[in-house]
Design an enzyme around this catalytic site. Sequence first.
Site, mmCIF file in Angstrom:
data_model
loop_
_atom_site.group_PDB
_atom_site.id
_atom_site.type_symbol
_atom_site.label_atom_id
_atom_site.label_comp_id
_atom_site.label_asym_id
_atom_site.label_seq_id
_atom_site.Cartn_x
_atom_site.Cartn_y
_atom_site.Cartn_z
ATOM 1 N N LYS A 190 64.691 168.157 75.744
ATOM 2 C CA LYS A 190 63.467 168.011 76.532
ATOM 3 C C LYS A 190 62.730 166.710 76.201
ATOM 4 C CE LYS A 190 62.814 173.025 76.945
ATOM 5 N NZ LYS A 190 63.125 173.241 78.358
ATOM 6 N N HIS B 100 57.595 181.843 76.666
ATOM 7 C CA HIS B 100 58.995 181.843 77.069
ATOM 8 C C HIS B 100 59.676 183.034 76.391
ATOM 9 C CE1 HIS B 100 63.197 180.434 77.224
ATOM 10 N NE2 HIS B 100 62.833 179.582 78.162
ATOM 11 N N CYS C 273 62.084 182.099 82.694
ATOM 12 C CA CYS C 273 62.132 182.826 81.413
ATOM 13 C C CYS C 273 60.735 183.233 80.947
ATOM 14 C CB CYS C 273 62.842 182.009 80.339
ATOM 15 S SG CYS C 273 64.608 181.805 80.635
ATOM 16 N N GLN D 208 57.787 172.161 75.068
ATOM 17 C CA GLN D 208 57.249 171.467 76.241
ATOM 18 C C GLN D 208 56.307 170.325 75.887
ATOM 19 O OE1 GLN D 208 58.143 171.720 79.378
ATOM 20 N NE2 GLN D 208 59.634 173.283 78.854
ATOM 21 N N ASP E 190 55.610 176.949 69.397
ATOM 22 C CA ASP E 190 56.724 176.532 70.251
ATOM 23 C C ASP E 190 56.291 175.243 70.943
ATOM 24 O OD1 ASP E 190 58.513 176.044 72.288
ATOM 25 O OD2 ASP E 190 58.329 178.013 73.231
#
Length: 407
Positions: free
Chosen positions: A228, A125, A366, A205, A202
């Site tokens: 999220k 991202h 993104c 997700q 990261d």
Amino acid sequence: MLENFDVLKIRNDFPELSRTVHDRPLIYLDNAASTLKCRPVIDALNAHYSNEAANIHRGVHYLSEMGTIKYEETRKSIQHLINARNDYEVIFTKGTTESLNLVASSYGRKFLKKGDQILLSTLEHHSNIVPWQMIAEEVGAEVIEIPVNDLGEIDLTAYKILLNEKVAIVATNHISNSLGTINPIAEMIKLAHDVGAIYVVDAAQSISHEKIDVQNLDCDFLAFSSHKMFGPTGVGVLYGKEDLLNEMPPYQGGGDMIDVVSFEKTTYNTLPHKFEAGTPHIAGVIALKAAIDYINEIGLDTIKAWEHELLEYATEQLSKIDGLKIIGTSKEKTSVISFTMEGIHPHDIGTLLDRQGIAVRTGHHCTQPLMKRFNIPATTRASFSVYNTKEEVDALVAAIIKTKEFL
């Protein structure tokens, strides 16, 4: 079929699913961008603003003390969720983006030097690319791309070749927001540590789809967002190893992050407060605990199993549509399907699906370098959560076919 799983019961916990869009029942398939909010989260937000709205930390009155207790209970809840060694290794931010910027700015500015290398994958991202480019330009470091194969998987052979004594930082997502690819981060972290590099994950997700154990992974930093995982927007988390956080300078200056302030010299607070300047999103952090409790009540294993069932079913059904091509076909994948349609722009698909009550995401998500890798401008992305159903998948398929015929 997953036994003893009542998706209709879960759907009743999400008020937004009862609404209509363009006179059609809402089918929400944009979960990779942001999940809907469950009643316990909404109730927690309302309860704070209705009964406990006061600033936290340092206050000696009842409302401040109650807010502080609940705020810090969320920190403990996150510690247990990701199995951090200490609760003060959990830093509250306003989102994954700020968490990654914090590491790039604070750790990077102190420890990166000219000639160092930062490895990032093509899957990243923009929030896990641009902050590293900014600090690299400032200190004279170099950002290097870890390539992906035609399935949308990180090329581990290339990754191993790229690793050398100049690599100071490796930063990748756990799961790709564009393709749903689940990356082998446990192996990648070990390989990075073998050459003396730190590893930044990261987890935006993956936090509501996969069990994460930061001690078992041995990652140095891990970032994710509340919105999220059924929680409020404007709340993020950065996990960092205690020794690294202690060595890093504050990211921002202001209230709560200080020990003693004078015009001659200021000393800084201990962890986690050193990185939490100013009044935070108190209600959002408190409500995040309700989201975590909700996830724990269902069980991450159950969530993952149902979403995998939806992914397999949707992949099978969408693959039957002539002209539809799924981008990202990794064997290890979560409930995200990005696709293109021959001769039709993704934005047109998204617009016409919306008219049929179906919310999907269109664009580059993104991840412009990833779009360039696959030589496409954009995709349509359907992403599923625990409250979605196979009937909604069928409605998506029917709506795509109708859209194709219309255009």
